[in-house]
Motif scaffolding. Structure first.
Motif, PDB file in Angstrom:
ATOM      1  N   UNK A 211       0.874  -1.179   0.000  1.00 19.79           N
ATOM      2  CA  UNK A 211       0.000   0.000   0.000  1.00 19.79           C
ATOM      3  C   UNK A 211       0.906   1.223   0.000  1.00 19.79           C
ATOM      4  N   UNK A 212       1.175   1.799  -1.162  1.00 19.16           N
ATOM      5  CA  UNK A 212       2.100   2.933  -1.217  1.00 19.16           C
ATOM      6  C   UNK A 212       1.445   4.246  -0.806  1.00 19.16           C
ATOM      7  N   UNK A 213       2.274   5.179  -0.342  1.00 24.85           N
ATOM      8  CA  UNK A 213       1.845   6.540  -0.052  1.00 24.85           C
ATOM      9  C   UNK A 213       3.035   7.452  -0.302  1.00 24.85           C
ATOM     10  N   UNK A 214       3.275   7.750  -1.576  1.00 24.52           N
ATOM     11  CA  UNK A 214       4.479   8.488  -1.949  1.00 24.52           C
ATOM     12  C   UNK A 214       4.515   9.891  -1.364  1.00 24.52           C
ATOM     13  N   UNK A 215       3.358  10.410  -0.957  1.00 26.60           N
ATOM     14  CA  UNK A 215       3.310  11.740  -0.353  1.00 26.60           C
ATOM     15  C   UNK A 215       3.547  11.693   1.154  1.00 26.60           C
ATOM     16  N   UNK A 216       3.614  10.505   1.714  1.00 28.09           N
ATOM     17  CA  UNK A 216       3.776  10.378   3.159  1.00 28.09           C
ATOM     18  C   UNK A 216       5.183  10.703   3.619  1.00 28.09           C
ATOM     19  N   UNK A 217       5.302  11.071   4.870  1.00 27.78           N
ATOM     20  CA  UNK A 217       6.597  11.372   5.470  1.00 27.78           C
ATOM     21  C   UNK A 217       7.420  10.103   5.640  1.00 27.78           C
TER      22      UNK A 217
ATOM     23  N   UNK B  79       7.072   4.939   4.379  1.00 30.86           N
ATOM     24  CA  UNK B  79       6.514   6.260   4.605  1.00 30.86           C
ATOM     25  C   UNK B  79       5.223   6.126   5.404  1.00 30.86           C
ATOM     26  N   UNK B  80       4.831   7.212   6.049  1.00 31.62           N
ATOM     27  CA  UNK B  80       3.580   7.192   6.799  1.00 31.62           C
ATOM     28  C   UNK B  80       2.434   6.759   5.886  1.00 31.62           C
ATOM     29  N   UNK B  81       1.612   5.860   6.410  1.00 24.03           N
ATOM     30  CA  UNK B  81       0.464   5.387   5.651  1.00 24.03           C
ATOM     31  C   UNK B  81       0.751   4.208   4.758  1.00 24.03           C
TER      32      UNK B  81
ATOM     33  N   UNK C 249       6.820 -10.507   7.803  1.00 30.53           N
ATOM     34  CA  UNK C 249       6.159  -9.440   8.538  1.00 30.53           C
ATOM     35  C   UNK C 249       5.331  -8.604   7.563  1.00 30.53           C
ATOM     36  N   UNK C 250       4.066  -8.423   7.876  1.00 35.58           N
ATOM     37  CA  UNK C 250       3.239  -7.445   7.183  1.00 35.58           C
ATOM     38  C   UNK C 250       3.100  -6.256   8.127  1.00 35.58           C
ATOM     39  N   UNK C 251       3.665  -5.130   7.704  1.00 37.15           N
ATOM     40  CA  UNK C 251       3.839  -3.970   8.586  1.00 37.15           C
ATOM     41  C   UNK C 251       3.140  -2.748   7.997  1.00 37.15           C
ATOM     42  N   UNK C 252       2.445  -2.006   8.845  1.00 39.32           N
ATOM     43  CA  UNK C 252       1.856  -0.726   8.454  1.00 39.32           C
ATOM     44  C   UNK C 252       2.448   0.371   9.321  1.00 39.32           C
ATOM     45  N   UNK C 253       3.042   1.384   8.678  1.00 40.16           N
ATOM     46  CA  UNK C 253       3.570   2.530   9.409  1.00 40.16           C
ATOM     47  C   UNK C 253       2.496   3.596   9.486  1.00 40.16           C
TER      48      UNK C 253
END
Length: 291
Positions: A61-67, A119-121, A150-154
């Motif tokens: 799940x990408x979020x290229x705008x995330x920090x 990145x965040x999200x 590991x399936x990880x969500x930041x």
């Protein structure tokens, strides 16, 4: 494939996620080579990237705008660990995420590296070889020397300033003064007729200190008192600066960043962090007397 020989990391923040790598482990063993083969086969079938250290990752799940996750900041994340057959090994609590200061090397290196890529999200799948994870330690559904998924969500990567400001808001604290150094001074009991001690005086005080994320104190005077010599640089800067703003008979809460505390080193006792690196601190103070 280059592999890492890493000593056991201090286990302090995330239970169950610490590495069991031993310095004498042979990185050319058949177990490690088998891990690499399994990970490469998974990559060939599913895409993704294998780093030079042997870690596989794929952003699902990408979020290229995330920090970007940042060393020294507190990461808020969730995870689920399984073996390569999808059987459960471990996970974060269903009702609460994990909080971890990135870069303090208190979780095994594969997870630390994987988190640093997010990145965040974002959500990612990590395949971590045993030499970057549990090594020779068996877990539920995970034999020794096994690859772990590991399936990880930041969720977030928060600076110390963000942590402090949110802590103050969440606890409905009213800041009396924010100094140039970053200390927040919150006077809770005022004594207008009290005197302000000078440098070189010995202050009899009561105090309780804790990290913002922790409910329990790392140190306190309990039911007793402590004699502190003011202005001799005997204590961390934030503690001394807070005391210097108090009058006899007053109470205050002070909150300050790690630059005024224990910095990037933290405090270690018995191979465990009592205070982690990059930790903003809270002290509740009472100035009883001075001489």
């Amino acid at each position: 494939m280059r592999k890492l020989q890493l000593s056991i990391f201090f286990a302090v923040v995330v239970s169950g996620l610490t590495s069991c790598m031993n310095e004498s482990a042979d990185p050319t063993s058949k177990y490690y080579d088998a891990n690499d083969v399994e990970i490469q086969a998974y990559k060939d079938q599913n895409g993704g990237t294998v780093t030079t250290t042997g870690l596989y990752y794929k952003i699902t799940t990408p979020n290229t705008a995330g920090k970007q996750a940042t060393v020294g900041e507190e990461l808020e994340f969730r995870y689920k660990a399984t073996n390569l057959k999808g059987q459960f090994v471990d996970s974060s609590a269903a009702t609460a995420p994990v909080y971890y200061p990135l870069g303090i090397q208190s979780v095994f290196p594969g997870l630390e590296q994987g988190l640093s890529l997010l990145r965040e999200g974002e959500t990612a799948t990590l395949l971590i070889p045993s030499y970057l994870a549990y090594n020779d330690q068996a877990k539920t559904n995970l034999p020794a020397y096994s690859v772990v998924r590991f399936d990880v969500t930041l969720n977030r990567s928060r600076s110390e300033e963000q942590q402090i400001d949110e802590y103050i808001a969440n606890n409905k604290l009213t800041v009396t003064e924010k100094t140039a150094s970053g200390l927040r001074f919150i006077r809770t009991v005022t004594n207008a007729n009290g005197t302000t001690p000078g440098i070189g005086q010995t202050l009899t005080i009561k105090y309780l200190g804790k990290q913002l994320r922790n409910a329990s104190a790392f140190d306190s005077t309990g039911t007793g008192t402590f004699d502190a010599l003011l202005g001799q640089s005997k204590y961390v800067k934030g503690f001394e600066e807070g005391l210097s703003k108090m009058k006899i008979g007053e109470k205050a809460t002070i909150i300050f960043p790690s630059t005024l505390g224990y910095g990037t080193s933290g405090v270690i006792q018995s191979n465990r962090y009592v205070i982690t690196p990059y930790a903003p601190l809270r002290f509740d103070l009472e100035l009883v007397s001075a001489k």
